[in-house]
Design an enzyme around this catalytic site. Structure first.
Site, PDB file in Angstrom:
ATOM      1  N   GLU A 108       0.858  -0.962   0.410  1.00 38.94           N
ATOM      2  CA  GLU A 108       0.009   0.403   0.020  1.00 38.94           C
ATOM      3  C   GLU A 108       0.446   0.931  -0.207  1.00 38.94           C
ATOM      4  O   GLU A 108       1.765   1.807   0.704  1.00 38.94           O
ATOM      5  CB  GLU A 108      -0.928  -0.403   1.238  1.00 38.94           C
ATOM      6  CG  GLU A 108      -1.758   1.231   1.042  1.00 38.94           C
ATOM      7  CD  GLU A 108      -2.593   1.381   2.500  1.00 38.94           C
ATOM      8  OE1 GLU A 108      -3.336   1.886   2.539  1.00 38.94           O
ATOM      9  OE2 GLU A 108      -2.726   0.507   3.727  1.00 38.94           O
TER      10      GLU A 108
ATOM     11  N   LYS B 191      -9.437   1.975  -1.968  1.00 39.09           N
ATOM     12  CA  LYS B 191     -10.255   1.606  -0.169  1.00 39.09           C
ATOM     13  C   LYS B 191     -11.103   1.814  -0.134  1.00 39.09           C
ATOM     14  O   LYS B 191     -11.893   2.914  -0.383  1.00 39.09           O
ATOM     15  CB  LYS B 191      -9.367   1.640   0.137  1.00 39.09           C
ATOM     16  CG  LYS B 191      -8.959   1.238   1.616  1.00 39.09           C
ATOM     17  CD  LYS B 191      -7.980   2.081   2.142  1.00 39.09           C
ATOM     18  CE  LYS B 191      -7.874   1.184   3.408  1.00 39.09           C
ATOM     19  NZ  LYS B 191      -6.514   2.062   4.482  1.00 39.09           N
TER      20      LYS B 191
ATOM     21  N   CYS C 142      -5.402  -2.884   2.681  1.00 39.61           N
ATOM     22  CA  CYS C 142      -5.030  -2.948   3.699  1.00 39.61           C
ATOM     23  C   CYS C 142      -6.296  -3.171   5.518  1.00 39.61           C
ATOM     24  O   CYS C 142      -6.884  -4.309   5.169  1.00 39.61           O
ATOM     25  CB  CYS C 142      -4.632  -1.218   4.711  1.00 39.61           C
ATOM     26  SG  CYS C 142      -3.467  -1.369   6.329  1.00 39.61           S
TER      27      CYS C 142
END
Length: 261
Positions: free
Chosen positions: A46, A111, A145
Site C-alpha cells: 500500500e 479502498k 489494508c
C-alpha cells in the site's frame, strides 16, 4: 467438472518505504526487482511510493508519475503490476489499487474501508465498488489494508480465486494481520496474497512485514523474512484449487446475501 489447468507466477514485494520520497522509493524498488525469472504478476505494498502520508500533499493526479512508473515496470517485466497510490480526488484523495497491464491498459479499485483510528476518512474518499480482476484464468479480488477486517465485503460469492491485500499494517497489530489472512483463505477457499511494508513511517509507526502467500487451507506457501526487504515468488495452481473446492464444496452451504455499498 471442467477446470482451467493454468498457473499464475506472482512476485510479492516487501519494502522499506521512505516517507514522502517518491524518487527514492522507486529507485529502491527498481533495485529489488532484479528478478531472474519471468512472472505474471508483481504486487507492491500500500502507498509503496510515499508511505501512508494521507494528511500531506503527496497525492498525484490520475495517471501521474507513480502510475507512469508502474506502466514502465509492467512493460519491462511483461507482467501485471499492482499496488496502491494516493490519487487526488477534488479536495480529498483516493487510496487507489492500480492493476496495470504490460500493454498500458489498467483497472483500479479504490479502498473501501477507511481507518477511523488514523482519521483516514478526513483525507481519503471511500471506494464505492467491489472489483474483480482477471489474469491467466484466475479471478482476483483486490483489497487494501484495513479492508481485511471486514469479512462480509470479502466473502466469496464463488466469484474469485485469489484475494490480494496490500498494506501498511503496523507491527503492533501484526498478530491480527497474520490470523485474518489465514481466516480469509480458509473461509473463502481461496489463495491469499499479502504485501506489507517494513520500517518506521513518518509518524513513528513501526512495521515488521508479514508479506506472504497462503493456500486455500490457510497454509503459508511463501513468506518474506520479517524486518527485511525482499521479494517472494510463488506459483499458484488453478487446477489444485478447483479440485479442492470440488472435494470440499463448503461454498454450497454458504448463506445468501446482498452487499449494499
Amino acid at each position: 467438472m471442467s477446470v482451467i489447468a493454468s498457473s499464475l507466477k506472482v512476485a510479492l514485494v516487501q519494502s522499506d518505504i521512505h516517507w514522502c520520497h517518491v524518487t527514492q522509493n522507486l529507485v529502491n524498488l527498481d533495485a529489488l526487482l532484479t528478478l531472474d525469472e519471468s512472472i505474471d504478476l508483481l504486487v507492491l505494498p500500500e502507498t509503496f511510493a510515499t508511505g501512508f502520508a494521507i494528511n500531506l500533499d503527496v497525492a498525484e493526479p490520475e495517471e501521474g508519475p507513480i502510475f507512469t512508473w508502474m506502466k514502465c515496470t509492467a512493460a519491462r517485466l511483461n507482467a501485471v503490476v499492482a499496488g496502491s497510490v494516493l490519487v487526488q480526488q477534488a479536495d480529498k484523495k483516493a487510496n487507489r489499487f492500480y492493476w496495470v497491464w504490460p500493454n498500458g491498459h489498467y483497472e483500479f479499485y479504490d479502498k473501501r474501508h477507511l481507518f477511523c483510528l488514523g482519521n483516514e476518512g478526513a483525507h481519503v474518499v471511500a471506494g464505492t465498488q467491489r472489483k474483480i480482476f482477471t489474469v491467466n484464468g484466475f479471478k482476483i479480488l483486490p483489497q487494501v489494508c484495513y479492508d481485511l477486517r471486514f469479512p462480509v465485503f470479502q466473502r466469496s460469492l464463488n466469484d474469485y480465486d485469489v484475494m490480494i491485500n496490500v498494506a501498511n499494517w503496523p507491527a503492533a497489530r501484526r498478530y491480527a494481520w497474520d490470523q485474518l489472512l489465514i481466516a480469509r483463505a480458509i473461509e473463502n477457499q481461496c489463495y491469499v496474497l499479502a504485501c506489507n511494508r517494513i520500517g518506521d513511517d513518518g509518524n513513528g509507526v513501526a512495521h515488521s512485514g508479514g508479506t506472504a502467500a497462503y493456500d486455500y487451507l490457510g497454509q503459508p506457501i511463501c513468506q518474506v523474512k520479517d524486518d527485511n526487504q525482499g521479494v517472494c515468488v510463488v506459483t499458484l495452481k488453478h487446477d489444485k484449487l478447483a479440485q479442492f473446492r470440488e472435494r470440499f464444496p463448503a461454498h454450497l452451504d454458504a448463506d445468501a446475501f446482498t452487499l449494499n455499498i
